[in-house]
Design a protein around this motif. Structure first.
Motif: not given
Length: 467
Positions: A149-174
């Motif tokens: 995950x860190x490699x794919x998006x270039x995330x490091x400590x301190x980065x803010x990320x947003x999750x969503x409901x659903x599995x896989x590529x499906x996102x019901x509510x971001x």
């Protein structure tokens, strides 16, 4: 003899090249299928090592394993927190880790759990998870991410990320209103952990609760009751009678006497029964599964029987290794189909070589007659055909191994990114060498057919060529 054989093949270079190519394709396919099968099994086994039991609502063992360990699918129904505490207090169990699922971050599964996950989860034959940077989450809005995950998006400590409901590529509510802050990045493991995002139970549960007030950030709701409680306690001390104040002290002493007091949030509390407790104050309504470690491996059947008899909820205790065996039995049909396809390609390559050698025999009868005239015996001409087959097979095998190594370097990152599976580039295993030897011997046996035909031709023709 070798020089003569080489020049003979060079004179028929186009047909010889096609034959070598077909053999190389068959070798690459046979070895590739075997390597993929072996590495897939090893990768699955490595991901599930260190877990004695996976406890979830009653359902299919394979489905529970895939959902909890590999982040594929869901477990279905949840488990109440009361059942979790009951399981945690079983004398045969020395540690438990709660698991919550159902969210994703840009296609990668999000797992709600406690800090104990990073202490007890093992991979690759017992290795502990290591942080490449940062620390485990210490607050409800903290998150730990896998290496991929860190490699794919270039995330490091301190980065803010947003999750969503659903599995896989499906996102019901971001949940743009409730970002998590990355507190740590796990080191590379080569397992499904690399493709996961881990958050605290408090943070995961907060996103799924209906807010009682119009608060933009759901994480604030976790702190609000505690703050309110502090004000109420403060007023209570000022207004209540002294005997009620003493009663509160008595309750405090009773809790300590019982041996079940909690320390600060995020710390592990070891009670007199020898269990490791998470020490978190938040109790979610339901969780999806529990990873558990046993004091004695022989206690598996006893725990399974107790959970099967549990009347409050229908629970099942899955043994990861047994579930993996069930998975292999399900995929055995696909494995057999792949092997048959690889074998068919190998047979086609052998047939192509025999056809190439046989088709040129009539045109080479004068060549064989000249060889006989300069002293070659029928056995020598027979050996010439076998040597040609050896050269074709050797060239095809070497080309096939090189092609497989090059292809592996290309598709390995793709498999790791999408399936958490690594084939790896290295020396062939013993089984792969055995398969290559079988291909070589099969081709050599197949070449005996045109070689015998040459032997008979040279005996009957002598120096006379039949036109």
């Amino acid at each position: 003899m070798f020089n003569l054989c080489y020049k003979s093949l060079l004179n028929r270079r186009f047909i010889a090249a096609l034959t070598v190519l077909s053999i190389a394709l068959s070798v690459a396919l046979i070895v590739g299928v075997e390597r993929l099968r072996t590495e897939a099994r090893a990768g699955f086994a490595n991901s599930a090592s260190g877990i004695d039991l996976i406890i979830a609502a009653r359902g299919n063992d394979v489905q529970i394993l895939m959902a909890t360990v590999f982040g594929v699918g869901t477990t279905g129904a949840g488990i109440s927190w009361d059942s979790y505490e009951m399981i945690e207090d079983l004398p045969q169990i020395i540690w438990t880790v709660p698991i919550m699922m159902g969210d994703n971050h840009r296609g990668y599964p999000v797992i709600g759990t406690s800090e104990q996950y990073f202490d007890h989860f093992r991979h690759s034959g017992g290795r502990q998870l290591i942080f490449a940077e940062g620390v485990p989450f210490k607050s409800p809005d903290g998150a730990v991410i896998g290496a991929k995950v860190a490699q794919a998006f270039g995330y490091t400590s301190g980065t803010e990320i947003v999750n969503a409901h659903g599995s896989g590529e499906v996102a019901f509510d971001v949940h743009d209103e409730a970002p998590f802050t990355v507190t740590g990045v796990l080191g590379h493991t080569g397992t499904a952990v690399d493709r996961m995002v881990f958050v605290s139970l408090e943070g995961f549960d907060a996103l799924h609760e209906e807010p009682a007030s119009e608060v933009a950030d759901p994480f604030v709701l976790i702190e609000a009751p505690e703050v309110a409680g502090e004000h109420e306690d403060h007023d209570h001390v000022e207004l209540d009678e002294p005997d009620e104040h003493e009663e509160g002290h008595q309750e405090h002493d009773d809790r300590h006497a019982h041996g079940s007091g909690h320390e600060d949030e995020g710390q592990t509390v070891t009670t007199s029964d020898g269990h490791d407790h998470d020490g978190h104050d938040h109790e979610p309504g339901t969780i999806n599964a529990i990873f558990a470690g046993l004091e004695e491996k022989t206690a598996v059947l006893s725990v399974q029987r107790q959970l099967a008899d549990h009347r409050d909820e229908a629970l099942t205790a899955v043994l990861p290794n047994v579930a993996l065996l069930q998975l292999w039995s399900i995929t055995s049909t696909a494995e057999t189909a792949l092997r048959l396809m690889a074998g068919a390609v190998a047979v086609a390559g052998m047939i192509g070589m025999v056809v190439m050698l046989s088709a040129s025999l009539d045109n080479r009868r004068r060549e064989f007659a000249i060889l006989r005239s300069v002293g070659a015996t029928p056995a020598g001409v027979f050996s010439l055909i076998l040597l040609e087959a050896v050269l074709l097979l050797s060239a095809g095998i070497v080309l096939g191994v090189i092609a497989l190594s090059a292809l592996t370097r290309v598709i390995d990152p793709i498999l790791a990114a999408n399936f958490g599976l690594r084939i790896g580039v290295g020396l062939p295993s013993f089984r792969e060498v055995l398969l290559i030897a079988i291909v070589f011997c099969s081709g050599l046996l197949a070449s005996i057919i045109p070689a015998l035909r040459v032997y008979r031709m040279t005996l009957s023709d002598g120096l006379l060529v039949r036109l």
